[in-house]
Design a protein around this motif. Structure first.
Motif, PDB file in Angstrom:
ATOM      1  N   ARG A  23       0.836  -1.215   0.000  1.00 19.57           N
ATOM      2  CA  ARG A  23       0.000   0.000   0.000  1.00 19.57           C
ATOM      3  C   ARG A  23       0.860   1.249   0.000  1.00 19.57           C
ATOM      4  NH1 ARG A  23      -3.627   1.229   4.276  1.00 19.57           N
ATOM      5  NH2 ARG A  23      -2.458  -0.181   5.576  1.00 19.57           N
ATOM      6  N   CYS A  76       1.290   4.010  -3.044  1.00 15.41           N
ATOM      7  CA  CYS A  76       1.045   5.433  -2.795  1.00 15.41           C
ATOM      8  C   CYS A  76       2.247   6.276  -3.216  1.00 15.41           C
ATOM      9  CB  CYS A  76       0.730   5.648  -1.318  1.00 15.41           C
ATOM     10  SG  CYS A  76       0.449   7.368  -0.897  1.00 15.41           S
ATOM     11  N   ARG A 103      -8.313  -3.548  -3.843  1.00 18.86           N
ATOM     12  CA  ARG A 103      -8.449  -3.519  -2.372  1.00 18.86           C
ATOM     13  C   ARG A 103      -7.428  -2.571  -1.750  1.00 18.86           C
ATOM     14  NH1 ARG A 103      -9.526  -9.841  -0.720  1.00 18.86           N
ATOM     15  NH2 ARG A 103     -11.736  -9.814  -1.252  1.00 18.86           N
ATOM     16  N   ARG A 104      -6.220  -2.577  -2.249  1.00 22.90           N
ATOM     17  CA  ARG A 104      -5.190  -1.683  -1.702  1.00 22.90           C
ATOM     18  C   ARG A 104      -5.508  -0.216  -2.016  1.00 22.90           C
ATOM     19  NH1 ARG A 104      -3.212  -6.565  -2.017  1.00 22.90           N
ATOM     20  NH2 ARG A 104      -1.553  -7.276  -0.637  1.00 22.90           N
ATOM     21  N   ASN A 122      -8.472   0.976  -2.540  1.00 20.72           N
ATOM     22  CA  ASN A 122      -9.622   1.293  -1.703  1.00 20.72           C
ATOM     23  C   ASN A 122      -9.184   1.641  -0.281  1.00 20.72           C
ATOM     24  OD1 ASN A 122     -12.429   1.497  -1.064  1.00 20.72           O
ATOM     25  ND2 ASN A 122     -12.312  -0.514  -0.115  1.00 20.72           N
ATOM     26  N   ARG A 123      -8.265   0.873   0.266  1.00 18.26           N
ATOM     27  CA  ARG A 123      -7.785   1.132   1.623  1.00 18.26           C
ATOM     28  C   ARG A 123      -7.049   2.481   1.703  1.00 18.26           C
ATOM     29  NH1 ARG A 123      -8.792  -0.255   6.898  1.00 18.26           N
ATOM     30  NH2 ARG A 123      -7.183   0.907   7.961  1.00 18.26           N
ATOM     31  N   ARG A 173      -7.615   5.067  -0.133  1.00 19.80           N
ATOM     32  CA  ARG A 173      -8.661   6.091  -0.180  1.00 19.80           C
ATOM     33  C   ARG A 173      -9.350   6.227   1.180  1.00 19.80           C
ATOM     34  NH1 ARG A 173     -11.274   4.362  -6.030  1.00 19.80           N
ATOM     35  NH2 ARG A 173      -9.902   5.627  -7.336  1.00 19.80           N
ATOM     36  N   GLN A 174      -9.636   5.106   1.819  1.00 20.62           N
ATOM     37  CA  GLN A 174     -10.257   5.134   3.143  1.00 20.62           C
ATOM     38  C   GLN A 174      -9.363   5.847   4.153  1.00 20.62           C
ATOM     39  OE1 GLN A 174     -11.636   1.270   4.489  1.00 20.62           O
ATOM     40  NE2 GLN A 174     -12.332   0.762   2.431  1.00 20.62           N
ATOM     41  N   ASP A 175      -8.061   5.753   3.962  1.00 19.33           N
ATOM     42  CA  ASP A 175      -7.094   6.417   4.846  1.00 19.33           C
ATOM     43  C   ASP A 175      -6.908   7.893   4.501  1.00 19.33           C
ATOM     44  OD1 ASP A 175      -6.725   4.034   6.199  1.00 19.33           O
ATOM     45  OD2 ASP A 175      -4.846   3.534   5.176  1.00 19.33           O
ATOM     46  N   GLY A 176      -7.647   8.368   3.487  1.00 20.15           N
ATOM     47  CA  GLY A 176      -7.577   9.775   3.124  1.00 20.15           C
ATOM     48  C   GLY A 176      -6.516  10.131   2.104  1.00 20.15           C
TER      49      GLY A 176
END
Length: 119
Positions: free
Chosen positions: A4, A8, A40-41, A43-44, A46-49
């Protein structure tokens, strides 16, 4: 560094802005992931901002607020589509599995006739 974080950093360094988007197949190849694992990565993140955006050309790190807004609108359309599919399935689950025969009787007040039948 986990995948992840690596994804990024890679997007931020090499693919900032929609004009520098990278297709998912390239990210899958670079990080040895299948499509589902990559999604999935992302998405995660994005969930973390983390402002990972996507469009027709692939994924990219947002360069401005408009790119984020465009991705949010695209995701809203996806959510609506999934919600509509769910509603359709719920409606289908309420439908009877056998044929229904309706009998309708029409009473005419003027003239007094009574008619009936099946449809």
């Amino acid at each position: 560094m986990d995948n992840r974080t690596a994804i990024c950093k890679y997007l931020q360094q090499h693919h900032t802005g929609e004009d520098k988007a990278v297709c998912s197949q390239e990210l899958q190849r670079l990080f040895s992931l299948d499509g589902r694992s990559l999604r999935r990565r992302i998405n995660r993140l994005r969930q973390d901002g983390i402002p990972i955006c996507s469009g027709p050309a692939g994924y990219y790190y947002a360069a401005n607020q408009q790119e984020i807004n465009n991705t949010v609108c695209r995701l809203n359309r996806l959510v609506t589509s999934v919600s509509n599919a769910r509603t359709g399935l719920l409606f289908a689950s309420l439908l009877p599995t056998e044929d229904i025969v309706l009998e309708i009787t029409v009473i005419l007040h003027e003239g007094g006739g009574i008619y009936g039948g099946e449809i």
